[in-house]
Every structure is written in structure tokens, then in C-alpha cells.
Design a protein around this motif. Sequence first.
Motif, short mmCIF file in Angstrom:
data_model
loop_
_atom_site.label_atom_id
_atom_site.label_comp_id
_atom_site.label_asym_id
_atom_site.label_seq_id
_atom_site.Cartn_x
_atom_site.Cartn_y
_atom_site.Cartn_z
N LEU A 17 37.55 68.01 44.09
CA LEU A 17 37.98 66.68 43.64
C LEU A 17 38.62 66.84 42.26
CD1 LEU A 17 34.87 64.50 44.67
CD2 LEU A 17 37.11 64.48 45.75
N PRO A 18 39.81 67.45 42.22
CA PRO A 18 40.41 67.78 40.91
C PRO A 18 40.67 66.55 40.05
CG PRO A 18 41.94 68.28 42.72
CD PRO A 18 40.63 67.91 43.34
N GLY A 19 40.96 65.40 40.71
CA GLY A 19 41.24 64.19 39.92
C GLY A 19 39.95 63.49 39.52
N GLY A 20 38.80 64.02 39.94
CA GLY A 20 37.51 63.33 39.81
C GLY A 20 37.25 62.67 38.47
N GLU A 21 37.23 61.34 38.51
CA GLU A 21 36.97 60.59 37.27
C GLU A 21 35.57 59.99 37.34
OE1 GLU A 21 39.94 57.51 37.29
OE2 GLU A 21 41.54 58.98 37.58
N THR A 22 35.02 59.68 36.17
CA THR A 22 33.74 58.95 36.14
C THR A 22 34.00 57.56 36.71
OG1 THR A 22 33.24 60.14 34.14
CG2 THR A 22 31.88 58.22 34.60
N THR A 23 33.05 57.01 37.49
CA THR A 23 33.31 55.70 38.11
C THR A 23 33.42 54.62 37.04
OG1 THR A 23 31.10 54.72 38.38
CG2 THR A 23 31.75 56.39 40.01
N ILE A 24 34.21 53.62 37.36
CA ILE A 24 34.41 52.52 36.41
C ILE A 24 33.09 51.78 36.14
CG2 ILE A 24 35.09 50.83 38.20
CD1 ILE A 24 36.61 51.11 34.65
N ALA A 64 28.14 51.79 30.34
CA ALA A 64 27.90 52.52 29.09
C ALA A 64 28.48 51.73 27.91
CB ALA A 64 28.52 53.91 29.17
N LEU A 65 29.67 51.16 28.12
CA LEU A 65 30.31 50.38 27.05
C LEU A 65 29.49 49.13 26.73
CD1 LEU A 65 33.02 50.78 25.46
CD2 LEU A 65 34.00 49.03 26.97
N ALA A 66 28.96 48.50 27.78
CA ALA A 66 28.13 47.30 27.58
C ALA A 66 26.89 47.66 26.76
CB ALA A 66 27.73 46.70 28.93
N THR A 67 26.26 48.78 27.09
CA THR A 67 25.05 49.19 26.36
C THR A 67 25.40 49.49 24.91
OG1 THR A 67 24.22 50.12 28.40
CG2 THR A 67 23.12 50.85 26.39
N LYS A 68 26.49 50.24 24.72
CA LYS A 68 26.88 50.64 23.36
C LYS A 68 27.13 49.41 22.47
CE LYS A 68 30.29 53.41 20.91
NZ LYS A 68 31.62 54.00 21.02
N HIS A 69 27.74 48.37 23.04
CA HIS A 69 28.10 47.20 22.23
C HIS A 69 27.14 46.03 22.43
CE1 HIS A 69 31.77 49.02 20.70
NE2 HIS A 69 31.85 49.60 21.89
N ASN A 70 26.03 46.32 23.09
CA ASN A 70 25.01 45.29 23.30
C ASN A 70 25.59 44.03 23.97
OD1 ASN A 70 22.40 44.52 23.20
ND2 ASN A 70 22.47 43.74 21.09
N ALA A 71 26.48 44.24 24.92
CA ALA A 71 27.15 43.12 25.60
C ALA A 71 26.34 42.69 26.83
CB ALA A 71 28.55 43.55 26.05
N ILE A 72 26.54 41.44 27.26
CA ILE A 72 25.96 40.99 28.53
C ILE A 72 26.72 41.72 29.64
CG2 ILE A 72 25.70 39.01 30.08
CD1 ILE A 72 25.53 37.21 27.59
N ASN A 73 25.99 42.37 30.53
CA ASN A 73 26.67 43.21 31.52
C ASN A 73 26.89 42.46 32.84
OD1 ASN A 73 27.75 45.23 33.01
ND2 ASN A 73 26.08 46.70 32.73
N LEU A 74 28.08 41.84 32.95
CA LEU A 74 28.46 41.23 34.23
C LEU A 74 29.41 42.19 34.96
CD1 LEU A 74 29.03 37.42 33.43
CD2 LEU A 74 26.90 38.67 33.72
N MET A 97 37.21 42.85 26.02
CA MET A 97 36.31 41.71 26.21
C MET A 97 34.85 42.12 25.94
SD MET A 97 36.28 39.35 29.61
CE MET A 97 34.74 39.69 30.45
N THR A 98 34.52 43.34 26.39
CA THR A 98 33.15 43.84 26.20
C THR A 98 32.88 44.05 24.71
OG1 THR A 98 33.44 45.05 28.28
CG2 THR A 98 31.55 45.68 26.92
N ILE A 99 33.83 44.69 24.05
CA ILE A 99 33.62 45.07 22.64
C ILE A 99 33.70 43.85 21.71
CG2 ILE A 99 34.57 46.44 20.72
CD1 ILE A 99 35.60 48.42 22.97
N GLU A 100 34.73 43.00 21.93
CA GLU A 100 34.96 41.91 20.96
C GLU A 100 34.24 40.62 21.33
OE1 GLU A 100 39.17 41.41 20.44
OE2 GLU A 100 39.45 43.52 19.83
N HIS A 101 33.98 40.42 22.63
CA HIS A 101 33.40 39.13 23.03
C HIS A 101 32.02 39.26 23.67
CE1 HIS A 101 37.08 36.96 22.02
NE2 HIS A 101 37.68 38.08 22.42
N GLY A 102 31.54 40.48 23.83
CA GLY A 102 30.15 40.69 24.25
C GLY A 102 29.85 40.40 25.70
N VAL A 103 30.86 40.47 26.57
CA VAL A 103 30.60 40.33 28.02
C VAL A 103 31.38 41.41 28.75
CG1 VAL A 103 30.72 38.82 30.06
CG2 VAL A 103 30.35 37.81 27.79
#
Length: 384
Positions: free
Chosen positions: A11-18, A24-34, A339-345
Motif C-alpha cells: 500500500l505505497p500510498g498508505g495514509e493515516t485515516t482521516i 488526534a487534532l481534536a484531542t490536541k486542541h481540546n475540541a468537541i469531537n463530532l 474549525m477544530t483549532i479555532e472554533h473547538g469542534v
Amino acid sequence: MSRKPVFQSKLPGGETTIFTIMSALATKHNAINLGQGFPNFDTPEKLKELVSHYLHNSKNQYCPMAGLYDLRETLAHKLSSSYHCQLNPETELTILAGATQGIFTAINAFVHQGDEVIIIEPAYDCYQPTIELVGATAIPYALEAPEFKINWEQFSTLITSKTRMIIINTPHNPIGKTLKKNDLLALQDLTNDTDIIVLSDEVYQHLIYDGQEHQSVLRYASLFKRSIAVFSFGKTFHSTGWKLGYCVAPDYLMDEFRKVHQWNVFCVNSFLQYALAEYLKDASTYEYLPTFYQQKRDLLMDALTGSRFTPLQSEGTFFQLYGYDQISDEADTAFAKRMTIEHGVAAIPVSPFYADRKQTGAIRLCFAKTDDLLVEAGKRLCKM
Ligand code: PMP
Ligand code: GLN
């Protein structure tokens, strides 16, 4: 020191799933994770008590390869009465380590190198890499926002002599739409008298709204003859971390499926199966779900009234797409991250579900959350 082995990535193109990226971004910025689809409320108490009971009462060894018979029998009764079909629990049901494993196993069992598999985009993210792993090609049929409707005449032009499988998903993640009776009948007509196998991802079978009935492939005898339907307990019992599901197929397909399943997992978690076999005998443990989740869908929509987001229709799943063109012309992944970083969702962009990263101008919000969290998320998003 010897050198590292050289290998060619499968899977040469193998990316981490969105899902992982946005969580991870939600946790880092303490955002509500929807974003990533999981409830923030717990598995029902009664089910947890049953799990604990069987865990402490010696149900911890291997069960049969196809799964605990009692669970298969209970499921066969439930599915037969819901979808008006006849199922043999001995030969037509297998318990899975989650729907993802069933999808992986089904593709490995039936799709060969050089085959083509038609997927409907936006497509749930595990289909394409699994198809690539067996050396086959995913042929996308791209749905257009905001209707996301299948034109079966156009769809039929994708079928070639190499088409081995068609994957459908209803209710559909990420768009929240459902296939209707005429869609299933069109697919049935299209595949009748062909060698095409249909893999039907029905993990959200119970999350369906506004009085609709779930259109399972099990309802259509000719279609079911060529189908493997995959289901997940994670969505039904607020237990996405358990990774337990099941699949249903006519015996001659299930026989082939189990040849791979046997070497893939052999059998899955035993004490959870005992608990679920008992819990599922009471239909009220899942019949409340459409009302329960419809109320949450509507609560989030109400909380966003007055915002500049435009709701797209959610007919099923615990997701709803929201258009953001009145707020920004950014690409969806950039918008969701900001939106996650600046608005917390946190949300999930839709473009990662298209091979060509098509922009729909919408993001996906998950409403499998407690009411207070949905209201708070709404307040934050209204400020955008
Ligand atoms: N298919 C779809 C459409 C899904 O949304 C998911 C999980 N969210 C799965 C399959 C995988 O289910 P499981 O967690 O049981 O592997
Ligand atoms: N199916 C879940 C979703 O759509 C995520 C599953 C996962 O993280 N792999 O959000």
C-alpha cells in the motif's frame, strides 16, 4: 549490524485515516469531537452486566469457527422476521471481529488479481485499500452533492467482464442517505444472471429515520443469492471498541467466505458473544434506536439554526453533512482542521472518501453524542 530488509510496500500510498487525524487534532486542541463516529455515552448497563457475568463464568475459550451457535440462531430469527427471509444459522451466518474484518475477508475470498470492484463514492475508507491488497482495481461511481443519487443507467456502464464485485453501503457513511426499494431492484436487475457478487455494508441497519424501513439485500431473494451482507454490533449497542459484527450470505458463498475467515481470525471473542446472544433476545434493546438517534439529529440541526451551515438531508447513520459555502471557500480538509483549532469542534471532511479528493463543500458531523455536548457544539459553530 546487518542492513534492514528491502521490501515493496503493498500500500505505497498508505495514509493515516482521516478519522485518526481528526481525533488526534481534536484531542490536541481540546475540541468537541463530532468527527470520528463513536458515541460519547456508554454501552447499556444490562449488556455490560451480561458481559461481566460470562467473563467471570468461564466463557473464555474458543467458540466454534463461525461463532456461537446460540448467537447465530438468535440473529437468524431476528433478521428473518425483519427482512422477510429464511436463514439457516448453521450455514448462512458468521460472527466477525467487526464489520471491517468481514469486508476484508469477503474481498479476499472472492476478488482475484486483475478483477474490478465497483465502489460508490464517497466510499467508506477501508474498501479501496483492501481491493488494492488483493491486486484488483476499485472502479469508483462518484455521487454528486447535494442529492447523492445513483443513476443506475450510468452506473451500469461501469460493468465490464472484469467486474467481480459491487460494494454498496446503506445507510451510507459519510453522506447519511439510504438506498430505496427501487435502488435495490435496479441493482438486482443489473446483476441477475451475472457472476457479480454484491458486498452490502449495512452496519447502520438500525439507525434509520423518519419512518423509513431499512432496505437490506436480504429482502430481495434474487439479489441475496449473490450477496454478502455485513453488520456491526458496535453501532447498535454503543460499543464501537468491541469490534464485533456478523455477516450473512447464502450457504455456497458463506462456505467460501469461511475458508478465508478460518485463516484470518478462526473465531472471535467468546464471552461477548454469550452476552449478546442473551441481550438480543429482547427486541426492545435495539428497537428504540431510530427514535433515540433521530432526536439527536434534530437537536443538532436545531442547535445550528441561525448558523451559516446548511444541513443536507440525513436519512440514516449517526452522521449528517453540513454545507459551509456561506462561511468559507476553503477545501474541506483545511476547513475542518481550522474549525477544530479555532472554533473547538472537530468534523470529518468528505473529500478523503473520493479517490480524486472531490470537493462537495460539506463536512460530516457525528450526532452520537450527549445532548449537552451537541448544544455546546451548536453554540460554538453558530459563531462561525
Ligand atoms: N462500514 C462502515 C460504513 C462504517 O461506518 C464502519 C465503522 N464505522 C465499518 C464498516 C466498520 O465497522 P466495525 O467497527 O464493526 O469494523
Ligand atoms: N466508522 C467510523 C467513522 O466513520 C470510524 C472508524 C475508524 O476510525 N476506523 O467515523
